[in-house]
Design a protein around this motif. Sequence first.
Motif, mmCIF file in Angstrom:
data_model
loop_
_atom_site.group_PDB
_atom_site.id
_atom_site.type_symbol
_atom_site.label_atom_id
_atom_site.label_comp_id
_atom_site.label_asym_id
_atom_site.label_seq_id
_atom_site.Cartn_x
_atom_site.Cartn_y
_atom_site.Cartn_z
ATOM 1 N N ARG A 49 0.839 -1.189 0.000
ATOM 2 C CA ARG A 49 0.000 0.000 0.000
ATOM 3 C C ARG A 49 0.877 1.243 0.000
ATOM 4 O O ARG A 49 2.067 1.170 0.270
ATOM 5 N N LYS A 50 0.260 2.365 -0.302
ATOM 6 C CA LYS A 50 0.926 3.660 -0.148
ATOM 7 C C LYS A 50 0.529 4.188 1.223
ATOM 8 O O LYS A 50 -0.441 3.726 1.805
ATOM 9 N N PHE A 51 1.263 5.174 1.718
ATOM 10 C CA PHE A 51 0.990 5.648 3.069
ATOM 11 C C PHE A 51 1.138 7.156 3.170
ATOM 12 O O PHE A 51 2.068 7.739 2.624
ATOM 13 N N ILE A 52 0.186 7.754 3.885
ATOM 14 C CA ILE A 52 0.259 9.166 4.267
ATOM 15 C C ILE A 52 0.013 9.222 5.769
ATOM 16 O O ILE A 52 -0.945 8.623 6.265
ATOM 17 N N GLY A 53 0.872 9.905 6.484
ATOM 18 C CA GLY A 53 0.710 10.023 7.924
ATOM 19 C C GLY A 53 0.963 11.437 8.394
ATOM 20 O O GLY A 53 1.743 12.172 7.783
ATOM 21 N N THR A 54 0.297 11.819 9.469
ATOM 22 C CA THR A 54 0.517 13.122 10.082
ATOM 23 C C THR A 54 0.787 12.924 11.568
ATOM 24 O O THR A 54 0.222 12.030 12.195
ATOM 25 N N GLU A 55 1.659 13.736 12.105
ATOM 26 C CA GLU A 55 2.015 13.636 13.524
ATOM 27 C C GLU A 55 2.483 15.000 14.012
ATOM 28 O O GLU A 55 3.303 15.645 13.360
ATOM 29 N N ALA A 64 9.218 8.176 13.138
ATOM 30 C CA ALA A 64 8.403 7.610 12.063
ATOM 31 C C ALA A 64 9.126 7.709 10.724
ATOM 32 O O ALA A 64 9.127 6.750 9.941
ATOM 33 N N ILE A 65 9.749 8.837 10.468
ATOM 34 C CA ILE A 65 10.487 9.019 9.216
ATOM 35 C C ILE A 65 11.586 7.964 9.094
ATOM 36 O O ILE A 65 11.783 7.368 8.034
ATOM 37 N N LYS A 66 12.286 7.695 10.196
ATOM 38 C CA LYS A 66 13.340 6.669 10.174
ATOM 39 C C LYS A 66 12.751 5.292 9.886
ATOM 40 O O LYS A 66 13.265 4.545 9.051
ATOM 41 N N HIS A 67 11.660 4.943 10.579
ATOM 42 C CA HIS A 67 11.037 3.632 10.364
ATOM 43 C C HIS A 67 10.515 3.480 8.935
ATOM 44 O O HIS A 67 10.688 2.426 8.312
ATOM 45 N N LEU A 68 9.880 4.518 8.408
ATOM 46 C CA LEU A 68 9.334 4.455 7.055
ATOM 47 C C LEU A 68 10.445 4.378 6.010
ATOM 48 O O LEU A 68 10.326 3.644 5.027
ATOM 49 N N ALA A 69 11.527 5.110 6.224
ATOM 50 C CA ALA A 69 12.658 5.061 5.288
ATOM 51 C C ALA A 69 13.286 3.671 5.284
ATOM 52 O O ALA A 69 13.630 3.146 4.217
ATOM 53 N N GLU A 70 13.421 3.063 6.457
ATOM 54 C CA GLU A 70 13.962 1.694 6.529
ATOM 55 C C GLU A 70 13.066 0.716 5.790
ATOM 56 O O GLU A 70 13.547 -0.153 5.061
ATOM 57 N N GLN A 71 11.748 0.845 5.972
ATOM 58 C CA GLN A 71 10.819 -0.049 5.278
ATOM 59 C C GLN A 71 10.870 0.172 3.775
ATOM 60 O O GLN A 71 10.834 -0.771 3.001
ATOM 61 N N GLU A 72 10.976 1.420 3.369
ATOM 62 C CA GLU A 72 11.042 1.734 1.948
ATOM 63 C C GLU A 72 12.280 1.101 1.307
ATOM 64 O O GLU A 72 12.216 0.595 0.190
ATOM 65 N N GLU A 73 13.403 1.112 2.026
ATOM 66 C CA GLU A 73 14.640 0.526 1.506
ATOM 67 C C GLU A 73 14.544 -0.992 1.385
ATOM 68 O O GLU A 73 15.083 -1.580 0.464
ATOM 69 N N THR A 74 13.848 -1.631 2.326
ATOM 70 C CA THR A 74 13.770 -3.095 2.315
ATOM 71 C C THR A 74 12.519 -3.622 1.634
ATOM 72 O O THR A 74 12.421 -4.806 1.377
#
Length: 86
Positions: A49-55, A64-74
């Motif tokens: 899926r694609k994801f949009i989040g606000t915090e 969150a940015i770190k976790h999402l970037a790691e997931q995007e890489e893997t």
Amino acid sequence: DEKAEKHLCPMPMNITKRAIEMYSNECDVVWSPFMGIGSEGVSALSMGRKFIGTELHPTYYNQAIKHLAEQEETGTQTDLFSLLDA
């Protein structure tokens, strides 16, 4: 961050993944208005899926940015033609 609120009961990933699977399809956009550290986003990306989040909280947002970037890489990369076939 010592000033950040500590959640006593974090959202279990298996519940998040089950909800995403039940209420969305591959290539849909999942929106999390209270993103926290990005658990819903990591699950959404891992499920195609694609994801949009606000915090609002800067510490949570940065994590969150770190976790999402790691997931995007893997995560699985798709191209335009793969999306057309779906």
